[in-house]
Design an enzyme around this catalytic site. Structure first.
Site, short mmCIF file in Angstrom:
data_model
loop_
_atom_site.label_atom_id
_atom_site.label_comp_id
_atom_site.label_asym_id
_atom_site.label_seq_id
_atom_site.Cartn_x
_atom_site.Cartn_y
_atom_site.Cartn_z
N GLU A 134 0.82 -1.20 0.00
CA GLU A 134 0.00 0.00 0.00
C GLU A 134 0.86 1.26 0.00
O GLU A 134 1.80 1.36 0.79
CB GLU A 134 -0.91 0.01 1.24
CG GLU A 134 -1.98 1.07 1.18
CD GLU A 134 -3.01 0.92 2.31
OE1 GLU A 134 -4.19 1.09 2.03
OE2 GLU A 134 -2.61 0.64 3.44
N GLU A 307 -7.87 -4.28 11.37
CA GLU A 307 -7.59 -4.98 10.12
C GLU A 307 -8.73 -5.91 9.74
O GLU A 307 -9.05 -6.08 8.55
CB GLU A 307 -6.28 -5.76 10.23
CG GLU A 307 -5.07 -4.92 10.61
CD GLU A 307 -4.91 -3.69 9.73
OE1 GLU A 307 -5.15 -3.78 8.51
OE2 GLU A 307 -4.53 -2.63 10.26
#
Length: 868
Positions: A134, A307
């Site tokens: 990311e 998450e």
């Protein structure tokens, strides 16, 4: 490299042209084990991409960052890599309606935590690999279309050393020396993942009966380096995981969609964690080698749940472009706390949220770089910097306000419709607002304009008028905004009235109301007995800076430690810290409050936050000539509380760490040395290996321990963690030669890994060494342009942020920052943003120091003795 950037306009144009049907990615990482001739540089990556083009004959490009490309084939035609590949992109011309691209490349192992990171454990020489992408580093590992809205199924296969295990997003098995993984659901490139090496791996399982009569079975796994296996509390990781899966299944009404659920704790990780579906990665510092407080376990549980929330908010439904990054991060941040409180033993999680997460948001929202929650992200460099306190903590705070605004049931029903309507797709702001409007009946457009599409934080201050009988005749809330961001917002708030009763400061009246505009009268509290404290935003429903009227502030100065409700107390501490940062409360007054009342703080997370704030107040906000006195007061107070704390308690541990941080005089350093060598002991205090490094750093930084002591300590702890501690301590030594060497390692060389860059920066910048560091202020501004152009963006960000000369807190440094910004208007916007933020922090420090100096000239602050 500027050439590595990708603009939003380019991504939109490519998404309008292409649709991706699938990827087959084959990696060969057998070269990861060095053959004695030095570190391996590359691994083979072969990618096959099947995709469609809406305009046959058009041209586009694929993304790949690699040292070399062996071959490129498009629809059976061999293309010349020298002509179509420029090191960053592969030119694709004359596309057909249906296409197949095959790229055979040599990709580079990473030491920066970007792409495929290779780590060699100094303890046993074992090699570990993991990926981190990311926002756009999958292109360092395989050729792809690197943008979140070109989702596709992925099939991975990996050739690895015989003795290794390999994991990816899907279930894998090894046959004929090759690990092959089940095809994924359609996902974005940045959440694909590979982890490989001799990891210690523990398994468990989760099952749940679904409403349709079927049973959902999810294999669970958790892994870490072999050297950390003795400390790995997999049972607790699995406990929180199962609790989270139950919670999200209860509330989302959409079964976990990605099969298995592995969690990998990996070395030298740049982030806290990453939501790769089926294979979440975490920084291994969440494995605790020594005793830690409950706050550390709570933080780990919060990250696990954060998450997990991404599996729905981000992985199942993904933002179209990074403008709407908040559609995953704000939701995961809110849902992490929501699930923490609702499903785990950490039922006081909203206290941590109010005290710690919101502090991050308040700081970010007052920087000149603040932006709306829905940001204007022009390119990937913008995206990299927008993983910030606005996108995470302010966004989560705004969602908490939204839940109060529309109601929890309407909010969760909106989420359920959102998942079902957009599963495996991409969304924008309007897609979420439409379902929330359906379920709540509220005008979500007006709410979004106020909360999501404007920047800045409001301040709410109570005004109280009393009648002759001493009762409230009027209570109003005044709302203010900064000149730079003048938006006044609608707030759903609770106002609490507090009085002393039998020595305790308790709430006796509360009203929940909508605050809108510059002044709102709260009629529900008329007639109440006169309050000694008015707490606006009691229960922390909205996102704002709390201010106090004069009576309330005077009450807190004398009775903050008597406040019985821990959330209300945390809110007051946060408000007082904001007053200090805003130069409305002198730093010495805040330190005095900490010294008098922190010893009575029951919430360990709040206590540790107070320690951090007190240290910042001394280092950055206190008048320079008062710092020695303030440091002595903090050190004396920390020692007093250390001995007063219950033996063996987490409070004792927190005060021990703070005492090491504040040690000032030979007597203090003698105690620390005695605790290290056994000549001294404090009942209940176990000086484990992690605490030994905590005690050793101040000894080294003040010249009471040398390199020989560090070498001996590393021999005791010859591990990856020990090496990071040693590198930090080496850079902390009070020597001009040491500082020059550390500077050269950071600025002139690119040899250090990301973790050792962080450790060296942390050791380099010691508040007690301002004179030693003075020569580097000018060098900093002369170097950062080159660093930005030569290093990976992650390392460049670390160096530019970490080496800013904030300890040279003088008008001259402020002028130097202003001069650099004026002379580099055409520099990369992301680089300018980092310098502008650091410059603003420095200006804030100088304002706070002026406030503290003015107050100090009027009266000497209290001696800081404990109250009560």
């Amino acid at each position: 490299m500027p050439g590595e950037n990708l603009s939003r306009d380019e991504a939109r144009e490519r998404a309008a042209l292409l649709s991706v049907d699938g990827y087959d990615v084959s990696l060969d990482v057998r070269s990861a084990i060095a053959d004695g001739n030095g570190e391996p540089g590359t691994f083979r990556s072969v990618t096959t991409i099947r995709f469609r083009c809406n305009e046959p004959g058009a041209s586009s490009f694929a993304d790949l960052i690699a040292p070399s490309v062996t071959s490129v084939s498009l629809n059976g035609r061999d293309l010349d890599p020298g002509e179509v590949f420029d090191g960053v992109r592969i030119l694709l011309e004359d596309l057909a309606a249906e296409n197949e691209l095959v790229v055979d490349a040599q990709c580079a192992y990473s030491r920066t935590g970007e792409g495929l990171h290779r780590f060699v454990d100094p303890e046993d020489g074992e090699v570990y690999l993991y990926t981190q992408y990311e926002p756009a580093d999958a292109r360092r590992v395989f050729a792809n279309f690197e943008q979140p809205d070109l989702k596709a199924p992925f099939r991975f296969e990996v050739r690895a050393p015989q003795e290794w295990t390999v994991w990816s997003n899907g279930v894998g098995e090894r046959a004929d020396g090759v690990w092959r993984f089940a095809e994924t659901k359609p996902i974005s490139t940045y959440i694909t993942c590979v982890v490989a090496g001799p990891y210690h791996y523990v398994t468990d399982s989760y099952s749940r009966d679904l409403a349709d009569g079927t049973t959902l079975e999810i294999p669970l796994g958790a892994m870490c380096r072999k050297g950390l296996a003795p400390y790995f509390e997999a049972e607790d990781v699995f406990l929180v995981t199962r609790q989270g899966l139950d919670f999200f299944h209860d509330h989302f009404d959409y079964p976990y969609p990605f099969g298995k659920y592995d969690q990998a704790f990996v070395p030298e990780y740049n982030l806290g964690a990453m939501e790769n579906p089926g294979l979440v990665t975490f920084r291994e510092e969440y494995i605790f080698r020594g005793k830690v407080t409950r706050a550390s376990y709570e933080a780990r549980a919060n990250v696990i749940l954060h998450e997990m929330a991404h599996m729905w908010f981000g992985d199942l439904v993904t933002m179209e472009w990074w403008d709407d990054l908040w559609l995953k991060e704000s939701f995961a941040d809110f849902m992490g706390a929501f699930a923490l409180v609702g499903a785990t033993r950490f039922s006081d999680g909203w206290i941590t949220f109010a005290n710690r997460r919101k502090a991050w948001a308040y700081r970010a929202d007052q920087l000149p770089s603040t932006h709306p929650v829905t940001a204007d992200i022009r390119d990937l460099q913008d995206a990299k910097l927008n993983f910030d306190g606005i996108t995470y903590a302010k966004g989560a705070s705004v969602l908490k306000q939204l839940v109060a605004y529309v109601g929890q049931d309407a909010f969760l029903e909106g989420a359920r419709r959102y998942f079902k309507r957009h599963a495996y797709g991409n969304t924008r702001l309007g897609d979420l607002l439409s379902v929330l409007g359906e379920t709540s009946g509220r005008d979500m457009g007006a709410w979004a304009r106020s909360w999501l599409q404007t920047a800045g934080v409001n301040a709410l201050t109570p005004q109280v008028l009393l009648d002759p009988e001493g009762r409230v005749s009027e209570l109003a809330v005044v709302q203010e905004a900064a000149e730079s961001h003048p938006e006044l917002r609608p707030h759903r708030v609770a106002i609490g009235l507090y009085r002393l009763q039998e020595g305790a400061l308790v709430r006796y009246a509360r009203a929940e109301t909508d605050v809108d505009g510059p002044r709102t009268v709260v009629s529900e509290l008329v007639g109440a007995a006169a309050p000694e404290l008015v707490l606006v935003n009691d229960d922390d429903l909205t996102y704002c800076k709390i201010r106090f009227d004069a009576t309330s502030l005077a009450t807190l100065r004398e009775h903050l430690g008597s406040m019985t409700d821990p959330l209300a107390r945390a809110l007051c501490w946060s408000a007082l810290w904001n007053l200090t940062r805003d130069a409305l409360l002198p730093a010495q007054d805040f330190i005095d409050l900490v010294l008098r009342f922190a010893g009575r703080e029951s919430d360990i997370g709040v206590l540790q936050m107070l320690h951090a704030w007190a240290d910042s107040a001394l280092v950055h906000y206190a008048a320079p000539d008062w710092r020695p006195r303030g440091g002595a007061l903090l050190s004396e107070g920390a020692e007093r509380e250390l001995y007063a704390a219950e033996p063996g308690s987490e409070h004792q541990l927190a005060w021990a760490r703070f005492y090491a941080q504040t040690a000032q005089d030979p007597g203090g350093f003698e105690l620390l040395q005695g605790l290290l060598d056994g000549a001294a002991a404090i009942e209940g205090l176990d000086v484990d290996q992690e605490l030994r490094w905590v005690f050793l750093e101040p000894l080294v930084a003040h010249g009471f321990a040398d390199e020989k002591a560090l070498t001996a300590e590393l021999a005791r702890d010859d591990t990856a963690s020990g090496k990071r501690h040693q590198v930090r301590c080496l850079a902390a030594r009070p020597s001009a030669a040491v500082k020059a060497q550390a500077w050269a390692q950071l600025v002139e060389s690119d040899a250090l890994s990301n973790a050792l860059v962080e450790a060296t920066i942390a050791g380099f910048a010691q508040p007690s060494q301002r004179e030693l560091l003075a020569p580097y202020a000018q060098k900093y501004f002369a170097s950062i342009g080159r660093i930005w152009s030569e290093r990976s963006i992650q390392i460049a960000m670390n160096v530019v942020k970490g080496l800013f000369p904030s300890l040279q807190d003088s008008p001259a440094t402020l002028e130097a920052a202003d001069a650099w910004l004026a002379a580099h208007e055409s520099a990369a916007p992301a680089l300018r943003r980092l310098v502008l933020e650091a410059q603003d922090d420095l200006a804030r420090s100088l304002r706070a120091q002026a406030c503290a100096a003015e107050a100090g000239a009027q009266a000497e602050p209290g001696a800081g003795t404990q109250a009560g």
